[in-house]
Design a protein around this motif. Structure first.
Motif, PDB file in Angstrom:
ATOM      1  N   ARG A   8       0.910  -1.269   0.037  1.00 40.07           N
ATOM      2  CA  ARG A   8      -0.065   0.028  -0.080  1.00 40.07           C
ATOM      3  C   ARG A   8       0.838   1.184   0.057  1.00 40.07           C
ATOM      4  NH1 ARG A   8      -4.931   0.394   3.713  1.00 40.07           N
ATOM      5  NH2 ARG A   8      -3.511   0.122   5.535  1.00 40.07           N
ATOM      6  N   LEU A  48      -2.726  13.815   7.158  1.00 38.16           N
ATOM      7  CA  LEU A  48      -2.529  12.868   8.377  1.00 38.16           C
ATOM      8  C   LEU A  48      -3.195  11.443   8.084  1.00 38.16           C
ATOM      9  CD1 LEU A  48      -2.087  15.470  11.170  1.00 38.16           C
ATOM     10  CD2 LEU A  48      -0.318  14.849   9.284  1.00 38.16           C
ATOM     11  N   ALA A  51      -1.947   6.829   4.063  1.00 37.47           N
ATOM     12  CA  ALA A  51      -1.884   5.465   3.726  1.00 37.47           C
ATOM     13  C   ALA A  51      -3.251   4.679   3.561  1.00 37.47           C
ATOM     14  CB  ALA A  51      -0.974   4.426   4.254  1.00 37.47           C
ATOM     15  N   GLY A  53      -7.579   3.952   3.545  1.00 34.95           N
ATOM     16  CA  GLY A  53      -8.679   3.790   2.560  1.00 34.95           C
ATOM     17  C   GLY A  53      -8.896   4.998   1.868  1.00 34.95           C
ATOM     18  N   ILE A  54      -9.189   6.052   2.805  1.00 34.18           N
ATOM     19  CA  ILE A  54      -9.696   7.368   2.359  1.00 34.18           C
ATOM     20  C   ILE A  54      -8.187   8.096   1.964  1.00 34.18           C
ATOM     21  CG2 ILE A  54     -10.290   9.741   2.859  1.00 34.18           C
ATOM     22  CD1 ILE A  54     -11.883   8.349   4.808  1.00 34.18           C
ATOM     23  N   GLY A  55      -6.940   7.957   2.717  1.00 36.27           N
ATOM     24  CA  GLY A  55      -5.773   8.702   2.404  1.00 36.27           C
ATOM     25  C   GLY A  55      -5.206   8.475   0.986  1.00 36.27           C
ATOM     26  N   VAL A  77       1.803   3.518   9.604  1.00 36.18           N
ATOM     27  CA  VAL A  77       1.671   2.092   9.129  1.00 36.18           C
ATOM     28  C   VAL A  77       3.083   1.552   9.209  1.00 36.18           C
ATOM     29  CG1 VAL A  77      -0.784   2.038   8.113  1.00 36.18           C
ATOM     30  CG2 VAL A  77       1.410   2.526   6.845  1.00 36.18           C
ATOM     31  N   PRO A  99      -7.490  12.156   7.646  1.00 39.27           N
ATOM     32  CA  PRO A  99      -8.381  11.044   7.564  1.00 39.27           C
ATOM     33  C   PRO A  99      -7.978   9.906   8.609  1.00 39.27           C
ATOM     34  CG  PRO A  99      -7.059  11.172   5.593  1.00 39.27           C
ATOM     35  CD  PRO A  99      -6.488  12.271   6.770  1.00 39.27           C
ATOM     36  N   ASN A 117     -10.182   6.803  18.129  1.00 34.97           N
ATOM     37  CA  ASN A 117      -9.901   7.765  17.309  1.00 34.97           C
ATOM     38  C   ASN A 117      -9.542   9.007  18.054  1.00 34.97           C
ATOM     39  OD1 ASN A 117      -9.865   6.116  15.387  1.00 34.97           O
ATOM     40  ND2 ASN A 117     -11.971   6.829  14.254  1.00 34.97           N
ATOM     41  N   LEU A 124      -2.582  14.125  16.967  1.00 40.91           N
ATOM     42  CA  LEU A 124      -2.160  14.880  15.721  1.00 40.91           C
ATOM     43  C   LEU A 124      -2.310  16.382  15.866  1.00 40.91           C
ATOM     44  CD1 LEU A 124      -3.940  12.353  13.230  1.00 40.91           C
ATOM     45  CD2 LEU A 124      -1.355  12.609  13.749  1.00 40.91           C
ATOM     46  N   VAL A 169     -15.563  18.009   8.413  1.00 39.17           N
ATOM     47  CA  VAL A 169     -15.652  17.702   7.025  1.00 39.17           C
ATOM     48  C   VAL A 169     -17.017  16.853   6.737  1.00 39.17           C
ATOM     49  CG1 VAL A 169     -15.090  16.480   4.727  1.00 39.17           C
ATOM     50  CG2 VAL A 169     -13.199  17.767   6.246  1.00 39.17           C
ATOM     51  N   LEU A 172     -19.461  14.791   2.380  1.00 35.71           N
ATOM     52  CA  LEU A 172     -19.941  13.668   1.929  1.00 35.71           C
ATOM     53  C   LEU A 172     -21.542  13.650   2.008  1.00 35.71           C
ATOM     54  CD1 LEU A 172     -19.563  10.754   0.766  1.00 35.71           C
ATOM     55  CD2 LEU A 172     -18.718   9.967   2.931  1.00 35.71           C
ATOM     56  N   HIS A 200     -22.497  15.041  11.831  1.00 40.80           N
ATOM     57  CA  HIS A 200     -22.175  13.964  10.722  1.00 40.80           C
ATOM     58  C   HIS A 200     -22.316  12.524  11.475  1.00 40.80           C
ATOM     59  CE1 HIS A 200     -20.274  11.621   7.669  1.00 40.80           C
ATOM     60  NE2 HIS A 200     -19.582  11.100   8.374  1.00 40.80           N
ATOM     61  N   ALA A 247     -16.720   4.283   3.812  1.00 44.85           N
ATOM     62  CA  ALA A 247     -16.766   4.887   2.617  1.00 44.85           C
ATOM     63  C   ALA A 247     -15.185   5.363   2.208  1.00 44.85           C
ATOM     64  CB  ALA A 247     -17.700   5.878   2.298  1.00 44.85           C
ATOM     65  N   MET A 251     -15.330   9.452  -0.116  1.00 49.39           N
ATOM     66  CA  MET A 251     -15.031  10.259   0.913  1.00 49.39           C
ATOM     67  C   MET A 251     -13.879  10.906   0.517  1.00 49.39           C
ATOM     68  SD  MET A 251     -15.310  11.539   3.733  1.00 49.39           S
ATOM     69  CE  MET A 251     -14.343  13.365   3.469  1.00 49.39           C
TER      70      MET A 251
HETATM   71  N1  LIG Z   1     -16.311  12.853   8.014  1.00 50.15           N
HETATM   72  C1  LIG Z   1     -16.756  11.430   7.089  1.00 50.15           C
HETATM   73  O1  LIG Z   1     -17.481  11.976   6.271  1.00 50.15           O
HETATM   74  C2  LIG Z   1     -16.056  10.483   6.651  1.00 50.15           C
HETATM   75  C3  LIG Z   1     -16.312   9.524   5.672  1.00 50.15           C
HETATM   76  C4  LIG Z   1     -15.502   8.378   5.499  1.00 50.15           C
HETATM   77  C5  LIG Z   1     -14.634   7.928   6.829  1.00 50.15           C
HETATM   78  N2  LIG Z   1     -14.500   8.654   7.708  1.00 50.15           N
HETATM   79  C6  LIG Z   1     -13.652   8.393   8.805  1.00 50.15           C
HETATM   80  O2  LIG Z   1     -12.257   8.387   8.397  1.00 50.15           O
HETATM   81  C7  LIG Z   1     -11.213   7.714   9.141  1.00 50.15           C
HETATM   82  C8  LIG Z   1     -10.588   6.997   8.467  1.00 50.15           C
HETATM   83  O3  LIG Z   1     -11.195   5.894   7.372  1.00 50.15           O
HETATM   84  P1  LIG Z   1     -10.593   5.208   6.393  1.00 50.15           P
HETATM   85  O4  LIG Z   1     -11.424   4.048   5.627  1.00 50.15           O
HETATM   86  O5  LIG Z   1      -9.544   5.933   5.457  1.00 50.15           O
HETATM   87  O6  LIG Z   1      -9.668   4.020   7.381  1.00 50.15           O
HETATM   88  P2  LIG Z   1      -8.315   2.969   7.204  1.00 50.15           P
HETATM   89  O7  LIG Z   1      -8.117   2.204   8.261  1.00 50.15           O
HETATM   90  O8  LIG Z   1      -8.126   2.549   5.682  1.00 50.15           O
HETATM   91  O9  LIG Z   1      -7.142   4.421   7.184  1.00 50.15           O
HETATM   92  C9  LIG Z   1      -6.643   4.831   8.360  1.00 50.15           C
HETATM   93  C10 LIG Z   1      -5.280   5.317   8.274  1.00 50.15           C
HETATM   94  O10 LIG Z   1      -5.023   6.250   9.470  1.00 50.15           O
HETATM   95  C11 LIG Z   1      -3.675   5.690   9.746  1.00 50.15           C
HETATM   96  N3  LIG Z   1      -3.576   6.119  11.366  1.00 50.15           N
HETATM   97  C12 LIG Z   1      -3.880   5.560  12.278  1.00 50.15           C
HETATM   98  N4  LIG Z   1      -3.428   6.238  13.409  1.00 50.15           N
HETATM   99  C13 LIG Z   1      -2.752   7.322  13.097  1.00 50.15           C
HETATM  100  C14 LIG Z   1      -1.905   8.028  13.553  1.00 50.15           C
HETATM  101  N5  LIG Z   1      -1.863   8.277  14.716  1.00 50.15           N
HETATM  102  N6  LIG Z   1      -1.332   9.113  12.630  1.00 50.15           N
HETATM  103  C15 LIG Z   1      -1.472   8.901  11.410  1.00 50.15           C
HETATM  104  N7  LIG Z   1      -2.153   7.928  10.727  1.00 50.15           N
HETATM  105  C16 LIG Z   1      -2.708   7.085  11.544  1.00 50.15           C
HETATM  106  C17 LIG Z   1      -3.871   4.145   9.641  1.00 50.15           C
HETATM  107  O11 LIG Z   1      -2.407   3.804   9.633  1.00 50.15           O
HETATM  108  C18 LIG Z   1      -4.528   3.938   8.203  1.00 50.15           C
HETATM  109  O12 LIG Z   1      -3.610   4.261   7.201  1.00 50.15           O
HETATM  110  C19 LIG Z   1     -12.183   6.875  10.008  1.00 50.15           C
HETATM  111  O13 LIG Z   1     -12.250   7.355  11.282  1.00 50.15           O
HETATM  112  C20 LIG Z   1     -13.628   6.876   9.246  1.00 50.15           C
HETATM  113  O14 LIG Z   1     -14.633   6.722  10.172  1.00 50.15           O
HETATM  114  C21 LIG Z   1     -15.029  10.021   7.874  1.00 50.15           C
END
Ligand SMILES: NC(=O)c1ccc[n+]([C@@H]2O[C@H](COP(=O)([O-])OP(=O)(O)OC[C@H]3O[C@@H](n4cnc5c(N)ncnc54)[C@H](O)[C@@H]3O)[C@@H](O)[C@H]2O)c1
Ligand SMILES: O=C(O)C[C@H](O)C(=O)O
Length: 336
Positions: A8, A48, A51, A53-55, A77, A99, A117, A124, A169, A172, A200, A247, A251
């Motif tokens: 990844r 931040l 890596a 799913g959203i990032g 990661v 994210p 979280n 952060l 944010v 979405l 949200h 999502a 997102m």
């Molecule tokens: N606001 C919205 O509308 C919305 C929409 C979708 C998801 N989300 C939220 O976004 C967040 C991330 O979702 P995702 O699908 O990308 O999850 P994910 O698990 O695929 O990715 C999260 C990333 O955060 C990293 N991470 C964890 N701790 C960390 C830290 N201390 N510093 C930096 N990075 C760190 C992980 O290593 C991972 O790469 C979730 O909390 C999800 O609920 C919010």
């Protein structure tokens, strides 16, 4: 099969390397409008949790934005990307998009993510307070209704809180609302504007269907169907992904759209308006999502809700009740 962490990261690096990035002519944001024109400097943006799913797609889409001259990607990661590099990732940034954190699994509420979280967001935001206290922060990590108050308390403690610069944010919800309403009306979603206010999560997501543009009306059945569909949009995705998260691509799209509006505001463009969850006096609650005007200082103006119908007034009361608890939970997490 899920890619390994190392794969990844490698894919992520490949995506963001400027030499690998191909921009088609049909790109959402064309090179022709790039920052070099007129000599205006671009903005420095940090993601931040890059890596995840959203990032990953967010980083790629952000790299395509001509308003961005420097893009820092931070995650934990892999050991050498961890906390010791947070300061370097944040120093000098104009915009920080977060994210980072765990996503939901079926059967969970967003609030069930709080225990993990909340601590991530606190760490952060402490980094932001130290290294880029003037940056605009776009907070995506759930539960947004509580993580934004957490961020605010961290910034207050550090003596750098500027309410205009902290934005939860909720884009979405707006993207979903525009899509579902457009389906019912038989329109292109790009022609539709649905204000979504409150917060949200579940009933705190309150679409104002009486204020849709272009002006239109809905039957009580349509109103009920659309409101529920918009409120449950995230849960629908979590169930469909059946344990593989929530999502991500949608997102990333919403985050990049919102970040672009923030950057245009920072650049000084006039008339930039979007919904966001911000420090607010629109209701008696200290945080609330509504339309805001984005400018050089961030959310420079927070708009009132406008006239609500009876269905929306009832929805607003429910939303406020749940929001009050979520906000208090976030505040106490830092104050305790
Ligand atoms: N606001 C919205 O509308 C919305 C929409 C979708 C998801 N989300 C939220 O976004 C967040 C991330 O979702 P995702 O699908 O990308 O999850 P994910 O698990 O695929 O990715 C999260 C990333 O955060 C990293 N991470 C964890 N701790 C960390 C830290 N201390 N510093 C930096 N990075 C760190 C992980 O290593 C991972 O790469 C979730 O909390 C999800 O609920 C919010
Ligand atoms: O539903 C989730 O948990 C993720 C996100 O908040 C969403 O609305 O898709």
């Amino acid at each position: 099969m899920q890619p390994s962490t190392a794969e990844r990261i490698a894919r992520l690096s490949a995506h963001i390397s400027p030499s690998n990035l191909q921009m088609g002519e049909s790109s959402m944001l064309e090179r022709a409008n790039c920052r070099a024109k007129g000599g205006a400097p671009g903005f420095k943006v940090a993601i931040l949790g890059a890596a995840g799913g959203i990032g990953q797609p967010l980083a790629m889409l952000m790299k395509m934005n001509p308003l961005v001259s420097v893009l820092h990607l931070y995650d934990v990661v892999r050991g050498f990307l961890g906390q010791k590099e947070l300061e370097a990732a944040l120093t000098g940034m104009d915009l920080v998009v977060i994210p980072a954190g765990v996503p939901r699994k079926p059967g969970m509420t967003r609030d069930d993510l709080f225990n993990i979280n909340a601590g991530i967001v606190r760490t952060l935001c402490e980094g932001i307070a130290k290294c880029c206290p003037n940056a605009l922060v776009n907070l995506i990590s759930n539960p947004v209704n509580s993580t934004v108050p957490i961020a605010a308390e961290v910034f207050k403690k550090a003596g750098i809180y500027d309410p205009k610069k902290l934005l939860g944010v909720t884009m979405l919800d707006v993207v979903r609302a525009n899509t579902f309403v457009a389906e019912v009306l038989g329109l292109d979603p790009r022609e539709v504007d649905v204000p979504v206010v409150g917060g949200h999560a579940g009933v705190t997501i309150l679409p104002l269907l009486s204020q849709v543009k272009p002006p239109c009306s809905f039957t009580p059945e349509e109103t009920e169907f659309l409101t529920k569909r918009i409120q449950d949009g995230g849960t629908e995705v979590v169930q469909a992904k059946a344990g593989a998260g929530s999502a991500t691509l949608s997102m990333a799209y919403a985050a990049v759209k919102f970040a672009d509006l923030c950057l245009r505001g920072l650049r000084g463009d006039a008339g930039i308006v979007a919904c966001a969850y911000v420090d607010s006096k629109v209701t008696e609650l200290p945080f609330f999502a509504s339309k805001v005007r984005l400018g050089r200082g961030g959310a420079e103006e927070v708009y009132q809700l406008g006239p609500l119908n009876e269905y929306e007034r009832v929805g607003l009361e429910k939303a406020k009740q749940e929001l009050a608890t979520s906000i208090q939970k976030g505040v106490s997490f830092i104050k305790k």
